[in-house]
Design an enzyme around this catalytic site. Structure first.
Site, PDB file in Angstrom:
ATOM      1  N   ARG A   1      -4.135 -19.712  18.808  1.00  0.00           N
ATOM      2  CA  ARG A   1      -5.015 -19.363  19.926  1.00  0.00           C
ATOM      3  C   ARG A   1      -4.925 -20.435  21.004  1.00  0.00           C
ATOM      4  O   ARG A   1      -4.317 -21.483  20.810  1.00  0.00           O
ATOM      5  CB  ARG A   1      -6.455 -19.230  19.425  1.00  0.00           C
ATOM      6  CG  ARG A   1      -7.050 -20.497  18.846  1.00  0.00           C
ATOM      7  CD  ARG A   1      -8.479 -20.276  18.407  1.00  0.00           C
ATOM      8  NE  ARG A   1      -9.024 -21.453  17.729  1.00  0.00           N
ATOM      9  CZ  ARG A   1     -10.294 -21.596  17.428  1.00  0.00           C
ATOM     10  NH1 ARG A   1     -11.160 -20.642  17.735  1.00  0.00           N
ATOM     11  NH2 ARG A   1     -10.730 -22.685  16.808  1.00  0.00           N
TER      12      ARG A   1
ATOM     13  N   TRP B   1     -14.465 -24.746  24.499  1.00  0.00           N
ATOM     14  CA  TRP B   1     -15.926 -24.858  24.595  1.00  0.00           C
ATOM     15  C   TRP B   1     -16.483 -25.874  23.597  1.00  0.00           C
ATOM     16  O   TRP B   1     -17.585 -26.384  23.761  1.00  0.00           O
ATOM     17  CB  TRP B   1     -16.589 -23.489  24.403  1.00  0.00           C
ATOM     18  CG  TRP B   1     -16.768 -23.041  22.974  1.00  0.00           C
ATOM     19  CD1 TRP B   1     -15.852 -22.381  22.212  1.00  0.00           C
ATOM     20  CD2 TRP B   1     -17.918 -23.215  22.143  1.00  0.00           C
ATOM     21  NE1 TRP B   1     -16.364 -22.138  20.955  1.00  0.00           N
ATOM     22  CE2 TRP B   1     -17.630 -22.633  20.883  1.00  0.00           C
ATOM     23  CE3 TRP B   1     -19.185 -23.792  22.334  1.00  0.00           C
ATOM     24  CZ2 TRP B   1     -18.541 -22.624  19.830  1.00  0.00           C
ATOM     25  CZ3 TRP B   1     -20.086 -23.784  21.273  1.00  0.00           C
ATOM     26  CH2 TRP B   1     -19.757 -23.201  20.045  1.00  0.00           C
TER      27      TRP B   1
ATOM     28  N   THR C   1     -27.225 -11.876   4.327  1.00  0.00           N
ATOM     29  CA  THR C   1     -26.677 -10.968   5.347  1.00  0.00           C
ATOM     30  C   THR C   1     -26.424  -9.592   4.738  1.00  0.00           C
ATOM     31  O   THR C   1     -26.715  -8.558   5.355  1.00  0.00           O
ATOM     32  CB  THR C   1     -25.367 -11.546   5.927  1.00  0.00           C
ATOM     33  OG1 THR C   1     -25.594 -12.909   6.299  1.00  0.00           O
ATOM     34  CG2 THR C   1     -24.929 -10.759   7.148  1.00  0.00           C
TER      35      THR C   1
ATOM     36  N   ASP D   1     -49.977 -13.003  27.812  1.00  0.00           N
ATOM     37  CA  ASP D   1     -48.774 -13.568  28.440  1.00  0.00           C
ATOM     38  C   ASP D   1     -48.190 -14.563  27.442  1.00  0.00           C
ATOM     39  O   ASP D   1     -48.678 -14.684  26.321  1.00  0.00           O
ATOM     40  CB  ASP D   1     -49.130 -14.251  29.771  1.00  0.00           C
ATOM     41  CG  ASP D   1     -47.915 -14.373  30.695  1.00  0.00           C
ATOM     42  OD1 ASP D   1     -47.978 -13.870  31.823  1.00  0.00           O
ATOM     43  OD2 ASP D   1     -46.893 -14.962  30.290  1.00  0.00           O
TER      44      ASP D   1
ATOM     45  N   SER E   1     -33.693 -26.687  28.747  1.00  0.00           N
ATOM     46  CA  SER E   1     -34.215 -25.343  29.016  1.00  0.00           C
ATOM     47  C   SER E   1     -34.445 -24.583  27.709  1.00  0.00           C
ATOM     48  O   SER E   1     -35.495 -23.956  27.512  1.00  0.00           O
ATOM     49  CB  SER E   1     -33.235 -24.580  29.911  1.00  0.00           C
ATOM     50  OG  SER E   1     -33.547 -23.208  29.941  1.00  0.00           O
ATOM     51  N   SER E   2     -33.463 -24.649  26.806  1.00  0.00           N
ATOM     52  CA  SER E   2     -33.573 -23.930  25.527  1.00  0.00           C
ATOM     53  C   SER E   2     -34.732 -24.457  24.688  1.00  0.00           C
ATOM     54  O   SER E   2     -35.477 -23.685  24.083  1.00  0.00           O
ATOM     55  CB  SER E   2     -32.282 -24.054  24.724  1.00  0.00           C
ATOM     56  OG  SER E   2     -31.253 -23.315  25.327  1.00  0.00           O
TER      57      SER E   2
ATOM     58  N   GLU F   1     -26.076 -22.724  15.793  1.00  0.00           N
ATOM     59  CA  GLU F   1     -26.016 -22.080  17.116  1.00  0.00           C
ATOM     60  C   GLU F   1     -25.500 -20.645  17.032  1.00  0.00           C
ATOM     61  O   GLU F   1     -26.004 -19.757  17.713  1.00  0.00           O
ATOM     62  CB  GLU F   1     -25.110 -22.925  18.028  1.00  0.00           C
ATOM     63  CG  GLU F   1     -24.638 -22.244  19.290  1.00  0.00           C
ATOM     64  CD  GLU F   1     -25.750 -21.897  20.251  1.00  0.00           C
ATOM     65  OE1 GLU F   1     -25.549 -20.983  21.071  1.00  0.00           O
ATOM     66  OE2 GLU F   1     -26.804 -22.528  20.185  1.00  0.00           O
TER      67      GLU F   1
ATOM     68  N   SER G   1     -33.447  -3.997  13.599  1.00  0.00           N
ATOM     69  CA  SER G   1     -34.509  -3.651  12.648  1.00  0.00           C
ATOM     70  C   SER G   1     -35.652  -2.894  13.313  1.00  0.00           C
ATOM     71  O   SER G   1     -36.482  -2.292  12.629  1.00  0.00           O
ATOM     72  CB  SER G   1     -35.055  -4.919  11.984  1.00  0.00           C
ATOM     73  OG  SER G   1     -34.017  -5.604  11.327  1.00  0.00           O
TER      74      SER G   1
ATOM     75  N   LYS H   1     -29.602  -7.601   4.437  1.00  0.00           N
ATOM     76  CA  LYS H   1     -30.008  -6.966   5.699  1.00  0.00           C
ATOM     77  C   LYS H   1     -29.223  -5.667   5.930  1.00  0.00           C
ATOM     78  O   LYS H   1     -29.802  -4.641   6.287  1.00  0.00           O
ATOM     79  CB  LYS H   1     -29.803  -7.926   6.869  1.00  0.00           C
ATOM     80  CG  LYS H   1     -30.590  -9.208   6.740  1.00  0.00           C
ATOM     81  CD  LYS H   1     -30.475 -10.069   7.974  1.00  0.00           C
ATOM     82  CE  LYS H   1     -31.366  -9.570   9.077  1.00  0.00           C
ATOM     83  NZ  LYS H   1     -32.775  -9.522   8.719  1.00  0.00           N
TER      84      LYS H   1
ATOM     85  N   HIS I   1     -22.902 -24.580  14.085  1.00  0.00           N
ATOM     86  CA  HIS I   1     -23.042 -23.444  13.184  1.00  0.00           C
ATOM     87  C   HIS I   1     -24.419 -22.798  13.240  1.00  0.00           C
ATOM     88  O   HIS I   1     -24.513 -21.575  13.352  1.00  0.00           O
ATOM     89  CB  HIS I   1     -22.630 -23.729  11.739  1.00  0.00           C
ATOM     90  CG  HIS I   1     -22.330 -22.436  11.068  1.00  0.00           C
ATOM     91  ND1 HIS I   1     -21.138 -21.770  11.268  1.00  0.00           N
ATOM     92  CD2 HIS I   1     -23.091 -21.609  10.339  1.00  0.00           C
ATOM     93  CE1 HIS I   1     -21.193 -20.597  10.657  1.00  0.00           C
ATOM     94  NE2 HIS I   1     -22.374 -20.480  10.080  1.00  0.00           N
TER      95      HIS I   1
ATOM     96  N   TYR J   1     -25.889 -18.641  14.655  1.00  0.00           N
ATOM     97  CA  TYR J   1     -26.975 -17.808  14.117  1.00  0.00           C
ATOM     98  C   TYR J   1     -28.090 -17.622  15.139  1.00  0.00           C
ATOM     99  O   TYR J   1     -28.771 -16.592  15.139  1.00  0.00           O
ATOM    100  CB  TYR J   1     -27.483 -18.382  12.796  1.00  0.00           C
ATOM    101  CG  TYR J   1     -26.479 -18.127  11.699  1.00  0.00           C
ATOM    102  CD1 TYR J   1     -26.374 -16.850  11.142  1.00  0.00           C
ATOM    103  CD2 TYR J   1     -25.596 -19.102  11.275  1.00  0.00           C
ATOM    104  CE1 TYR J   1     -25.419 -16.571  10.175  1.00  0.00           C
ATOM    105  CE2 TYR J   1     -24.638 -18.841  10.313  1.00  0.00           C
ATOM    106  CZ  TYR J   1     -24.555 -17.568   9.774  1.00  0.00           C
ATOM    107  OH  TYR J   1     -23.606 -17.285   8.837  1.00  0.00           O
TER     108      TYR J   1
ATOM    109  N   HIS K   1     -14.875 -19.577  29.851  1.00  0.00           N
ATOM    110  CA  HIS K   1     -15.255 -18.278  29.282  1.00  0.00           C
ATOM    111  C   HIS K   1     -16.207 -18.486  28.105  1.00  0.00           C
ATOM    112  O   HIS K   1     -17.271 -17.863  28.029  1.00  0.00           O
ATOM    113  CB  HIS K   1     -14.006 -17.515  28.820  1.00  0.00           C
ATOM    114  CG  HIS K   1     -14.303 -16.325  27.958  1.00  0.00           C
ATOM    115  ND1 HIS K   1     -14.886 -15.179  28.448  1.00  0.00           N
ATOM    116  CD2 HIS K   1     -14.130 -16.111  26.627  1.00  0.00           C
ATOM    117  CE1 HIS K   1     -15.054 -14.305  27.456  1.00  0.00           C
ATOM    118  NE2 HIS K   1     -14.603 -14.846  26.336  1.00  0.00           N
TER     119      HIS K   1
ATOM    120  N   HIS L   1     -17.257 -25.756   7.316  1.00  0.00           N
ATOM    121  CA  HIS L   1     -16.240 -24.718   7.107  1.00  0.00           C
ATOM    122  C   HIS L   1     -15.402 -24.512   8.373  1.00  0.00           C
ATOM    123  O   HIS L   1     -14.388 -23.832   8.338  1.00  0.00           O
ATOM    124  CB  HIS L   1     -16.850 -23.397   6.602  1.00  0.00           C
ATOM    125  CG  HIS L   1     -17.728 -22.689   7.573  1.00  0.00           C
ATOM    126  ND1 HIS L   1     -18.778 -21.905   7.165  1.00  0.00           N
ATOM    127  CD2 HIS L   1     -17.752 -22.619   8.925  1.00  0.00           C
ATOM    128  CE1 HIS L   1     -19.383 -21.387   8.216  1.00  0.00           C
ATOM    129  NE2 HIS L   1     -18.779 -21.814   9.289  1.00  0.00           N
ATOM    130  N   HIS L   2     -15.839 -25.100   9.502  1.00  0.00           N
ATOM    131  CA  HIS L   2     -15.012 -25.093  10.715  1.00  0.00           C
ATOM    132  C   HIS L   2     -13.945 -26.184  10.645  1.00  0.00           C
ATOM    133  O   HIS L   2     -13.142 -26.304  11.562  1.00  0.00           O
ATOM    134  CB  HIS L   2     -15.890 -25.347  11.946  1.00  0.00           C
ATOM    135  CG  HIS L   2     -16.923 -24.286  12.184  1.00  0.00           C
ATOM    136  ND1 HIS L   2     -16.701 -23.192  12.987  1.00  0.00           N
ATOM    137  CD2 HIS L   2     -18.183 -24.147  11.713  1.00  0.00           C
ATOM    138  CE1 HIS L   2     -17.791 -22.428  13.005  1.00  0.00           C
ATOM    139  NE2 HIS L   2     -18.703 -22.989  12.238  1.00  0.00           N
TER     140      HIS L   2
END
Length: 529
Positions: free
Chosen positions: A454, A145, A332, A109, A173-174, A259, A272, A335, A257, A261, A80, A306-307
């Protein structure tokens, strides 16, 4: 200014005429076709990953083991997460970038059309490989994951090798997609469009593309080290051989991390664009928004641990990561303030894109506040690995990234298809999604604070009520997405023709360009020599 022109493709086009049927989609270099394919692929993956989530929530409806074995439950949580992040959210944003960026900057293009095609099909191949692990001996990856070692390197199923190869394909690819976006934005802007005149969606994607190029090789490095530990008896993450399992977490989260963002910055750009349109006002603080996005991107590289507050790092390290994590809340907050200031005293109307945008601002802020709670190192010892963390990141990624994508599709669908969607169906989709999302994830805050861990298929009796509420909400949210599928198909096939001023609204005001982009043109590409 010079454009990169694929002359070979031009010659083929003139010699044989436009490609028909499946050939058109397999070999297309048209940014709109590729954008469409990315969006279709991402929605397919979204439904697949959602079905994995339905298995999880069905099992958790009651304590005890009802439907699946614990190993399969762990495979579902892993697949998932992987499918939603790399298969649904990221490709959807790349699809939006493919559609919108050339039109927003007046380019004919994307700069590298064949690379564009190749990056899409490589992504598809990577996901066919990843999902095929479900049918391999030992089943799909079952270690979450994040693929923490030694769970993945020592105890993972045989399919772990294929998972690693699939991650490499997604990463390549990315990176190719990001290079293409940077090349397009920096080289193919219309004459006179300086960087500070670009629409904010283009800005957010430019910064996101640099993030992708910076962090995808880090992920590639860490999964390659996993591969070496599994097959070549190295000990990068094996303490018995002199390695360190915590090193895996440092390397992974240095990718992971930024990622998260990568999955939210393009949504900031979308919001925006949408809020100024429906508030009939220019975006408040354009320049500060650009600097805020850049600040968030920079700070995302210095908050990774922080993880990892509970791994036993030195107190000085915990203090550093606690304060940098709190610091990232400042841009943040800028914004959110700017979005609210844009809406303040505007002539607002509440069409479906605006509803998703307002829900984004409110619910994303809730996710931000729970993130601040998780940033406090001593408190995080209590929250770590509970459902509070699940609630936090789903508020950021569902009501954040996903609602941003929905808002973008409703906002730009009339431009893409020339047809207007059914507003009643759109609002039905919004309200059911809004209710379903909150009913699913808000109770998880309480479950986490009460101590429910979890990634477990069984739980103590006192957690039953909130889990039942969450499961009902999850099935409501999942079923609601079929309304969205129906709406898009109905619009493309038989929608009312869209007017020239799509979002004229009840005020009779023209579509106002949200970002200062005077050379922006939807219809006529600029003459580029």
């Amino acid at each position: 200014m010079s454009a990169v022109v694929d002359t070979h493709a031009e010659e083929e086009h003139h010699a044989h005429g436009p490609a028909k049927g499946i050939t058109r989609w397999l070999f297309t270099t048209n940014h709109k076709d590729i954008g469409t394919m990315y969006l279709i692929f991402s929605f397919t993956m979204f439904l697949l990953a959602g079905s994995f989530a339905m298995v999880i929530r069905a099992e958790l409806f009651e304590p005890g083991m009802q439907l699946v074995r614990p190993e399969f439950f762990n495979q579902m949580t892993t697949m998932h997460g992987l499918t939603m992040i790399f298969g649904a959210i990221m490709p959807a944003f790349v699809g939006l970038a493919n559609w919108q960026i050339p039109m927003m900057i007046g380019a004919p293009d994307m700069a590298l059309p064949r690379l564009n095609n190749w990056s899409f099909w490589l992504l598809v191949a990577g996901f066919v490989l990843l999902e095929s692990t479900l049918f391999m001996p030992g089943g799909a990856p079952n270690f979450g994951w994040t693929a923490y070692a030694p769970l993945s390197t020592t105890y993972g199923p045989p399919s772990t090798t294929y998972f690693i190869f699939a991650v490499h394909m997604m990463g390549i690819s990315s990176i190719m997609g990001a290079i293409n976006i940077i090349a397009t934005i920096l080289n193919l802007r219309a004459p006179g469009m300086t960087l500070m005149k670009m629409p904010l969606f283009v800005w957010t994607w430019l910064i996101t593309a640099f993030l992708l190029i910076a962090v995808m090789p880090v992920l590639a490095g860490t999964v390659t080290m996993m591969l070496m530990d599994i097959h070549f008896h190295t000990s990068f993450f094996n303490a018995a051989g002199g390695g360190d399992p915590v090193m895996y977490q440092h390397i992974f989260w240095f990718f992971g991390h930024p990622e998260v963002y990568i999955m939210i910055l393009p949504a900031f750009g979308i919001i925006s664009e949408i809020i100024p349109t429906f508030a009939r006002k220019k975006l408040f603080g354009y320049t500060s928004m650009v600097y805020a996005v850049a600040s968030i991107a920079f700070l995302s590289f210095v908050v990774w641990a922080h993880h990892m507050f509970t791994v036993g790092m030195p107190v000085a390290g915990e203090i550093f990561f606690m304060y940098t994590t709190m610091l990232i809340a400042v841009p943040t907050g800028v914004k959110v303030f700017n979005w609210v200031a844009t809406m303040f005293r505007g002539s607002m109307t509440f069409e479906t894109p605006m509803l998703f945008a307002i829900a984004f601002v409110v619910l994303f802020s809730i996710g931000g506040f729970s993130g601040l709670m998780l940033a406090i190192a001593p408190a995080d010892f209590q929250y770590q690995d509970t459902y509070f963390v699940v609630a936090h990141f789903h508020y950021v990624l569902v009501s954040g990234a996903l609602f941003g994508i929905f808002a973008a599709v409703y906002y730009w669908l009339p431009k893409w298809s020339g047809r207007m969607y059914d507003e009643t169906l759109g609002k039905t989709h919004f309200w059911l999604s809004f209710i379903g999302m909150n009913v699913t994830f808000f109770p998880m805050h309480f479950l986490g604070l009460a101590g429910m861990p979890r990634r477990i298929p069984d739980y103590a009796l006192q957690f039953t009520d909130f889990n039942q509420v969450a499961s009902v909400g999850a099935f409501l949210f999942g079923a609601t997405q079929l309304i969205f599928l129906f709406l898009v198909i109905k619009t493309v096939r038989a929608g009312e023709p869209a007017t020239a001023k799509v979002w004229e609204g009840s005020h009779g005001l023209e579509w106002d360009l949200p970002s200062p982009a005077p050379y922006h043109s939807w219809t006529t590409p600029p003459v580029v020599d």
